[in-house]
Design a protein around this motif. Structure first.
Motif, short mmCIF file in Angstrom:
data_model
loop_
_atom_site.label_atom_id
_atom_site.label_comp_id
_atom_site.label_asym_id
_atom_site.label_seq_id
_atom_site.Cartn_x
_atom_site.Cartn_y
_atom_site.Cartn_z
N TRP A 54 -14.76 2.97 -2.63
CA TRP A 54 -13.89 3.45 -3.70
C TRP A 54 -12.45 3.45 -3.20
N GLU A 55 -11.52 2.97 -4.03
CA GLU A 55 -10.10 2.94 -3.66
C GLU A 55 -9.26 3.43 -4.82
N ARG A 56 -8.29 4.27 -4.56
CA ARG A 56 -7.32 4.67 -5.57
C ARG A 56 -6.25 3.58 -5.62
N VAL A 57 -5.84 3.16 -6.82
CA VAL A 57 -4.79 2.17 -6.98
C VAL A 57 -3.50 2.92 -7.27
N HIS A 58 -2.66 3.06 -6.26
CA HIS A 58 -1.45 3.87 -6.40
C HIS A 58 -0.31 3.15 -7.11
N SER A 59 -0.38 1.83 -7.19
CA SER A 59 0.70 1.07 -7.83
C SER A 59 0.58 1.04 -9.35
N SER A 60 -0.50 1.55 -9.89
CA SER A 60 -0.74 1.51 -11.32
C SER A 60 -0.09 2.69 -12.02
N LYS A 61 0.37 2.48 -13.27
CA LYS A 61 1.00 3.56 -14.04
C LYS A 61 -0.03 4.60 -14.50
N LEU A 62 -1.22 4.14 -14.88
CA LEU A 62 -2.28 5.04 -15.31
C LEU A 62 -3.20 5.34 -14.13
#
Length: 103
Positions: free
Chosen positions: A40-48
């Motif tokens: 599992w990875e959090r996508v920090h570059s995304s607005k949502l």
């Protein structure tokens, strides 16, 4: 020498994007069996609020897991986008859950 092997060896990458106004931390709500599905990875570059799950599990398993994960976080059940990619190939997404909540 540049190593060009794929970073992830799992069969699929699922892209989970929440569309509501709430900003939950879904990774904190993962159970042991959820964590065992893959990386599992959090996508920090995304607005949502967005996460990637790298796994070999099939689409039905992932839909079931995400639905229950969102329910545990007290979010509307249909308030997300879910895409499936084949491994590292992000050029051809398959949309698995196209609905979004309209309040």
């Amino acid at each position: 020498m540049i190593k060009s092997d794929a970073v992830h060896t799992q069969k699929y990458c699922y892209y989970i994007e929440l569309t509501g106004t709430e900003q939950p931390e879904l990774l904190a709500a993962l159970t042991a069996s959820d964590k065992a599905l893959g990386d599992w990875e959090r996508v920090h570059s995304s607005k949502l609020p967005t996460w990637r799950l790298w796994t070999d599990a099939n689409a039905d398993t992932i839909r079931y897991t995400i639905t229950h994960l969102i329910a545990r976080s007290d979010l509307p059940q249909n308030d997300y986008w879910l895409f499936q990619y084949k491994g590292e190939d992000h050029g051809h997404p398959r949309m698995l859950h196209p609905q979004f909540h309209t309040r």
